[in-house]
Design an enzyme around this catalytic site. Structure first.
Site, PDB file in Angstrom:
ATOM      1  N   ASP A  31      10.123  58.202  77.424  1.00  0.00           N
ATOM      2  CA  ASP A  31       9.751  57.544  76.164  1.00  0.00           C
ATOM      3  C   ASP A  31       9.738  56.036  76.366  1.00  0.00           C
ATOM      4  O   ASP A  31      10.180  55.526  77.396  1.00  0.00           O
ATOM      5  CB  ASP A  31      10.687  57.953  75.007  1.00  0.00           C
ATOM      6  CG  ASP A  31      12.085  57.331  75.073  1.00  0.00           C
ATOM      7  OD1 ASP A  31      12.275  56.261  75.692  1.00  0.00           O
ATOM      8  OD2 ASP A  31      13.013  57.920  74.490  1.00  0.00           O
TER       9      ASP A  31
ATOM     10  N   LYS B  14      19.342  61.198  78.796  1.00  0.00           N
ATOM     11  CA  LYS B  14      18.348  60.266  78.238  1.00  0.00           C
ATOM     12  C   LYS B  14      18.773  58.828  78.548  1.00  0.00           C
ATOM     13  O   LYS B  14      19.944  58.486  78.373  1.00  0.00           O
ATOM     14  CB  LYS B  14      18.241  60.451  76.724  1.00  0.00           C
ATOM     15  CG  LYS B  14      17.373  59.417  76.031  1.00  0.00           C
ATOM     16  CD  LYS B  14      17.205  59.733  74.562  1.00  0.00           C
ATOM     17  CE  LYS B  14      16.280  58.760  73.865  1.00  0.00           C
ATOM     18  NZ  LYS B  14      16.881  57.457  73.568  1.00  0.00           N
TER      19      LYS B  14
ATOM     20  N   ARG C 206       1.948  54.700  72.149  1.00  0.00           N
ATOM     21  CA  ARG C 206       1.317  54.533  70.837  1.00  0.00           C
ATOM     22  C   ARG C 206      -0.044  55.216  70.740  1.00  0.00           C
ATOM     23  O   ARG C 206      -0.629  55.277  69.663  1.00  0.00           O
ATOM     24  CB  ARG C 206       1.109  53.025  70.527  1.00  0.00           C
ATOM     25  CG  ARG C 206       2.405  52.217  70.454  1.00  0.00           C
ATOM     26  CD  ARG C 206       3.263  52.619  69.266  1.00  0.00           C
ATOM     27  NE  ARG C 206       4.493  51.862  69.194  1.00  0.00           N
ATOM     28  CZ  ARG C 206       5.659  52.249  69.746  1.00  0.00           C
ATOM     29  NH1 ARG C 206       5.736  53.393  70.434  1.00  0.00           N
ATOM     30  NH2 ARG C 206       6.737  51.509  69.628  1.00  0.00           N
TER      31      ARG C 206
ATOM     32  N   HIS D 291      15.513  53.020  75.932  1.00  0.00           N
ATOM     33  CA  HIS D 291      15.897  52.977  74.524  1.00  0.00           C
ATOM     34  C   HIS D 291      14.872  52.193  73.699  1.00  0.00           C
ATOM     35  O   HIS D 291      15.209  51.529  72.722  1.00  0.00           O
ATOM     36  CB  HIS D 291      17.279  52.332  74.393  1.00  0.00           C
ATOM     37  CG  HIS D 291      18.179  52.992  73.393  1.00  0.00           C
ATOM     38  ND1 HIS D 291      19.165  53.862  73.761  1.00  0.00           N
ATOM     39  CD2 HIS D 291      18.248  52.903  72.038  1.00  0.00           C
ATOM     40  CE1 HIS D 291      19.807  54.265  72.673  1.00  0.00           C
ATOM     41  NE2 HIS D 291      19.263  53.705  71.617  1.00  0.00           N
TER      42      HIS D 291
HETATM   43  C1  LIG Z   1      15.294  52.843  64.737  1.00  0.00           C
HETATM   44  C2  LIG Z   1      15.660  53.430  66.063  1.00  0.00           C
HETATM   45  C3  LIG Z   1      16.868  54.071  66.212  1.00  0.00           C
HETATM   46  C4  LIG Z   1      17.211  54.653  67.436  1.00  0.00           C
HETATM   47  N1  LIG Z   1      18.375  55.358  67.535  1.00  0.00           N
HETATM   48  C5  LIG Z   1      18.622  56.041  68.668  1.00  0.00           C
HETATM   49  C6  LIG Z   1      19.733  56.923  68.736  1.00  0.00           C
HETATM   50  O1  LIG Z   1      20.470  57.100  67.769  1.00  0.00           O
HETATM   51  N2  LIG Z   1      19.951  57.566  69.918  1.00  0.00           N
HETATM   52  C7  LIG Z   1      19.139  57.400  71.006  1.00  0.00           C
HETATM   53  O2  LIG Z   1      19.385  58.009  72.053  1.00  0.00           O
HETATM   54  N3  LIG Z   1      18.075  56.592  70.954  1.00  0.00           N
HETATM   55  C8  LIG Z   1      17.788  55.937  69.813  1.00  0.00           C
HETATM   56  N4  LIG Z   1      16.674  55.157  69.745  1.00  0.00           N
HETATM   57  C9  LIG Z   1      15.761  55.089  70.906  1.00  0.00           C
HETATM   58  C10 LIG Z   1      14.709  56.205  70.822  1.00  0.00           C
HETATM   59  O3  LIG Z   1      15.288  57.465  71.016  1.00  0.00           O
HETATM   60  C11 LIG Z   1      13.637  56.034  71.904  1.00  0.00           C
HETATM   61  O4  LIG Z   1      14.253  55.900  73.158  1.00  0.00           O
HETATM   62  C12 LIG Z   1      12.731  54.832  71.644  1.00  0.00           C
HETATM   63  O5  LIG Z   1      12.507  54.663  70.268  1.00  0.00           O
HETATM   64  C13 LIG Z   1      11.403  55.037  72.334  1.00  0.00           C
HETATM   65  O6  LIG Z   1      10.579  53.938  72.158  1.00  0.00           O
HETATM   66  P1  LIG Z   1       9.425  53.849  71.033  1.00  0.00           P
HETATM   67  O7  LIG Z   1      10.105  53.599  69.742  1.00  0.00           O
HETATM   68  O8  LIG Z   1       8.626  52.691  71.500  1.00  0.00           O
HETATM   69  O9  LIG Z   1       8.680  55.153  71.045  1.00  0.00           O
HETATM   70  C14 LIG Z   1      16.319  54.555  68.538  1.00  0.00           C
HETATM   71  C15 LIG Z   1      15.107  53.901  68.382  1.00  0.00           C
HETATM   72  C16 LIG Z   1      14.762  53.355  67.150  1.00  0.00           C
HETATM   73  C17 LIG Z   1      13.415  52.690  67.009  1.00  0.00           C
END
Ligand SMILES: Cc1cc2nc3c(=O)[nH]c(=O)nc-3n(C[C@H](O)[C@H](O)[C@H](O)COP(=O)(O)O)c2cc1C
Length: 387
Positions: free
Chosen positions: A313, A258, A317, A282
């Protein structure tokens, strides 16, 4: 407010903004530095337009997808998110249960605070995402624990070798390890619904500070207020392809990378016998200035064979956003914030409502595009404006 009055992910975002303390909402919603990548994720959808077909006969539609021989009811899943307990008491349970009830994948973040042994009761098929350090002595026992919890899909995040510069968190006094401050206290007081659900239930009912209990093999982990031995991100900056090659030998389940942005990394993953990649930046929370996810997708799809699953990802939305990625060759779309807004507003029911909204958007727009099933979608259905 009744949940059926919230009609879109945008409605949930606005509602979550009013419920969550400013610092917590900022943690969820924010990006890094100048938020160039956060914006690029959304901007990319504007540059892709549909070219629908008519007179196809779309009365019988299905949006289910198949991955590794397993059928999922929707072409989307819940991305891993750390420290969701800040938004809702036992948030991972709500996310996992809603995912299991609706037949979509839920990825448990390694930085979660509900033990995987419990999460498994909500969703026996949860995927696990690790922030893996470049250290075999730490990885091996963690893999053993995952196996004994029935985990079949291991997601390794590769876009986080270092912590990012999240200035909004610093301005709001939000840190991990978490530190209480007067500002955060008053922020909580101004948001009584959040205080009753999260603050009161965590400290008064559980009588314990949440612990990162899934990050390593030891289920005891460490408190979210505590800096673990060797530092919070210890060893992540040493992780490289040699660790992945070794993990491929010792881990019998699926391995998904990822945070893939470059086509050569995807090609390398396939050559090495890994099982899939997730194109991701991310959610605009790591390297600012990285390409929007949808913009990065076509080159990654072109770099691997058609059997190798490319997922994505970042900024999704709407059902139409999901359909654009599927038309460009994605096999599954993940979303983070939309489901966390759902959980913040109404726990499991809120997550369920967000899944239903997105599912009905996908269904309606799939039909409007002139497709009966996801497999019918391809690049013929879209045009890219000037990219
Ligand atoms: C509050 C928050 C915490 C996150 N924590 C992690 C995590 O622990 N591990 C990870 O691989 N990605 C993490 N992410 C990234 C998400 O897995 C993902 O890549 C991202 O939220 C996608 O975008 P979107 O929020 O616009 O859908 C986090 C995202 C958010 C919003």
């Amino acid at each position: 407010m009744r949940l059926d009055q919230l009609l879109s992910v945008g409605d949930f975002e606005r509602r979550a903004r009013s419920i969550l303390p400013r610092a917590v909402f900022g943690y969820v919603n924010g990006g890094t530095e100048d938020c160039l990548t956060l914006d690029a994720n959304r901007e990319a959808f504007r540059a892709v337009q549909f070219r629908p077909r008519g007179l196809v006969g779309v009365a019988d539609r299905s949006q289910s997808v198949e991955l590794w021989g397993r059928k999922y009811q929707h072409p989307f899943g819940i991305a891993p998110m750390g420290v969701t307990a800040m938004c809702r008491h036992r948030c991972e349970w709500d996310l996992a249960k809603a995912a299991a009830n609706t037949g979509i994948p839920f990825v448990l973040s390694g930085l979660s605070t509900l033990a995987m042994e419990t999460v498994r009761e909500a969703d026996p098929d949860f995927w696990y995402q690790g922030y893996i350090p470049g250290d075999r002595e730490v990885i091996q026992p963690l893999l053993n624990r995952l196996q004994s919890n029935g985990v079949k899909v291991l997601v390794v995040t590769i876009d986080t070798p270092l912590g990012a510069n999240r200035e909004n968190n610093q301005r709001n006094g939000f840190t991990i390890p978490f530190k209480f401050s007067q500002g955060l206290f008053w922020d909580g007081v101004r948001h009584p619904r959040w205080s009753a659900n999260v603050f009161a239930r965590t400290l008064l009912a559980d009588r314990a500070i949440p612990r990162f209990c899934n990050v390593v093999a030891d289920p005891h982990g460490y408190r979210i207020t505590e800096e673990p031995k060797g530092g919070f991100r210890s060893g992540r900056d040493r992780l490289d392809w040699t660790h992945l090659a070794w993990m491929r030998e010792v881990w019998p389940g699926r391995i998904v990378l990822k945070g893939v942005a470059h086509p050569d990394d995807a090609a390398m993953a396939e050559r090495m016998g890994l099982d899939a990649v997730i194109v991701s930046n991310h959610g605009g929370r790591q390297l600012d200035g990285a390409q929007g996810s949808l913009d990065a997708l076509p080159d990654v799809v072109a770099a691997v064979s058609s059997q190798f699953p490319v997922m994505i990802d970042g900024g999704f939305r709407r059902g139409t956003d999901i359909l654009k990625a599927m038309a460009l060759g994605a096999r599954m779309v993940f979303m983070g914030r939309p489901f966390l807004y759902g959980a913040s507003v109404a726990g499991q029911e809120g997550v369920q409502r967000v899944i239903d909204i997105l599912g009905s958007e996908v269904d309606r727009n799939l039909g409007l595009l002139g497709c009966r099933e996801m497999d019918m979608l391809n690049r013929e259905f879209i045009v890219s404006k000037g990219r």
